[in-house]
Design an enzyme around this catalytic site. Structure first.
Site, PDB file in Angstrom:
ATOM      1  N   LYS A  11     -15.448 -15.748 -39.377  1.00 25.78           N
ATOM      2  CA  LYS A  11     -16.888 -16.372 -39.397  1.00 25.78           C
ATOM      3  C   LYS A  11     -17.177 -15.616 -38.209  1.00 25.78           C
ATOM      4  O   LYS A  11     -16.330 -14.449 -37.499  1.00 25.78           O
ATOM      5  CB  LYS A  11     -16.484 -17.892 -39.006  1.00 25.78           C
ATOM      6  CG  LYS A  11     -16.346 -19.045 -39.590  1.00 25.78           C
ATOM      7  CD  LYS A  11     -16.133 -20.323 -38.941  1.00 25.78           C
ATOM      8  CE  LYS A  11     -16.264 -21.615 -40.234  1.00 25.78           C
ATOM      9  NZ  LYS A  11     -15.987 -22.689 -39.268  1.00 25.78           N
ATOM     10  N   TYR A  51     -22.242 -24.959 -47.277  1.00 31.59           N
ATOM     11  CA  TYR A  51     -21.397 -26.990 -46.552  1.00 31.59           C
ATOM     12  C   TYR A  51     -22.722 -28.033 -47.006  1.00 31.59           C
ATOM     13  O   TYR A  51     -23.259 -28.653 -46.125  1.00 31.59           O
ATOM     14  CB  TYR A  51     -22.265 -25.995 -45.444  1.00 31.59           C
ATOM     15  CG  TYR A  51     -21.448 -25.623 -44.849  1.00 31.59           C
ATOM     16  CD1 TYR A  51     -20.067 -26.027 -44.148  1.00 31.59           C
ATOM     17  CD2 TYR A  51     -21.401 -24.116 -43.569  1.00 31.59           C
ATOM     18  CE1 TYR A  51     -19.125 -25.383 -43.395  1.00 31.59           C
ATOM     19  CE2 TYR A  51     -20.814 -23.178 -43.168  1.00 31.59           C
ATOM     20  CZ  TYR A  51     -19.215 -23.935 -42.852  1.00 31.59           C
ATOM     21  OH  TYR A  51     -18.500 -22.993 -42.894  1.00 31.59           O
ATOM     22  N   ASN A 114     -14.902 -21.359 -34.365  1.00 34.16           N
ATOM     23  CA  ASN A 114     -14.230 -21.967 -34.596  1.00 34.16           C
ATOM     24  C   ASN A 114     -13.061 -21.040 -35.637  1.00 34.16           C
ATOM     25  O   ASN A 114     -12.394 -20.912 -36.003  1.00 34.16           O
ATOM     26  CB  ASN A 114     -13.869 -23.025 -35.728  1.00 34.16           C
ATOM     27  CG  ASN A 114     -14.402 -23.635 -36.240  1.00 34.16           C
ATOM     28  OD1 ASN A 114     -15.294 -22.788 -36.927  1.00 34.16           O
ATOM     29  ND2 ASN A 114     -14.340 -24.322 -37.059  1.00 34.16           N
ATOM     30  N   HIS A 117     -12.830 -20.106 -42.186  1.00 32.26           N
ATOM     31  CA  HIS A 117     -13.098 -21.459 -42.938  1.00 32.26           C
ATOM     32  C   HIS A 117     -12.497 -21.536 -44.016  1.00 32.26           C
ATOM     33  O   HIS A 117     -11.220 -20.004 -43.730  1.00 32.26           O
ATOM     34  CB  HIS A 117     -14.528 -21.373 -43.508  1.00 32.26           C
ATOM     35  CG  HIS A 117     -14.619 -22.113 -44.903  1.00 32.26           C
ATOM     36  ND1 HIS A 117     -14.503 -23.834 -44.641  1.00 32.26           N
ATOM     37  CD2 HIS A 117     -13.816 -21.917 -45.824  1.00 32.26           C
ATOM     38  CE1 HIS A 117     -14.015 -24.039 -45.664  1.00 32.26           C
ATOM     39  NE2 HIS A 117     -14.409 -22.869 -46.861  1.00 32.26           N
ATOM     40  N   GLU A 128     -15.961 -22.784 -54.524  1.00 38.96           N
ATOM     41  CA  GLU A 128     -15.900 -22.048 -53.021  1.00 38.96           C
ATOM     42  C   GLU A 128     -15.399 -20.412 -53.697  1.00 38.96           C
ATOM     43  O   GLU A 128     -16.777 -19.401 -53.380  1.00 38.96           O
ATOM     44  CB  GLU A 128     -14.991 -22.484 -51.948  1.00 38.96           C
ATOM     45  CG  GLU A 128     -15.740 -23.830 -51.543  1.00 38.96           C
ATOM     46  CD  GLU A 128     -14.660 -23.432 -49.935  1.00 38.96           C
ATOM     47  OE1 GLU A 128     -14.114 -23.861 -49.100  1.00 38.96           O
ATOM     48  OE2 GLU A 128     -15.154 -25.411 -49.710  1.00 38.96           O
TER      49      GLU A 128
END
Ligand code: ADP
Ligand code: MG
Length: 140
Positions: A11, A51, A114, A117, A128
C-alpha cells in the site's frame, strides 16, 4: 494442501517509506513466490471498484483517498495455501492486534495505512488477480 495463488498490494504508506523490498522479503520468507508484480498509481475509479464490497462502510471514502495517495505494488503470489499463508504473515487488520513478526505489526502506521492487502478467499483472489493482471502477465 495445494499450491494456489493470491493477490497482494503493497500500500502507499509502505511504498512511500521504501518498504517494497522488505515486505516482499517477508512474503517470500513465508513460502510465497512473486509470479507477477507491477508498481502502479491506482485511479479513483479503480480503487472504488476494488473496494466496492466496503462501499457502505464509514471509512470507504478515506480508504479510497489513501489508496490513491501514492503508488502501490500489486502482486500475484503463489504457494501452498497461498491465501492463508499471506494472511498469516500479513497479520490482523489493526496493527495493534497483529502478532509479532507480521508485516502489519512491523510496518503499519494505522488500521487504515496498514501497509499490505491480501485476498481473503480463493474466490476473491481470482477476482482480484483478474482485476489487475492479464493472464500473460503472470509467469509461474
Ligand atoms: P483486511 O485488509 O485485513 O482484509 P478489511 O477487508 O476489513 O481488512 O478492510 C480493508 C481495508 O480497509 C483495511 O486493510 C484497511 O486499510 C481499511 N480499514 C478496515 N477497517 C478500517 C477502519 N475501521 N478504519 C479505517 N480503515 C479501515
Ligand atoms: Mg479484506
Amino acid at each position: 494442501m495445494a499450491v494456489t495463488r493470491t493477490f497482494s498490494i503493497i500500500k502507499p504508506d509502505a511504498t512511500r517509506r521504501n518498504l517494497t523490498g522488505a515486505i516482499t522479503k517477508m512474503l517470500e520468507d513465508a513460502g510465497l513466490r512473486v509470479v507477477a508484480s507491477k508498481r502502479i498509481q491506482m485511479t479513483k475509479e479503480q480503487a472504488e471498484g476494488f473496494y466496492a464490497v466496503h462501499a457502505e462502510r464509514p471509512f470507504f471514502n478515506d480508504l479510497v483517498s489513501f489508496m490513491i495517495s501514492g503508488p502501490v505494488v500489486v502482486q500475484v503470489l503463489e504457494g501452498e495455501d497461498a491465501v492463508k499463508a499471506n494472511r498469516d504473515v500479513m497479520g490482523a487488520t489493526n496493527p495493534a492486534d497483529a502478532a509479532d513478526g507480521t508485516i502489519r505489526k512491523t510496518f503499519a502506521e494505522s488500521i487504515e495505512a496498514n501497509s499490505a492487502h491480501g485476498s481473503d478467499s480463493d474466490e476473491n483472489a481470482a477476482i482480484e488477480i483478474a482485476y489487475f493482471f492479464k493472464p500473460e502477465e503472470i509467469v509461474g
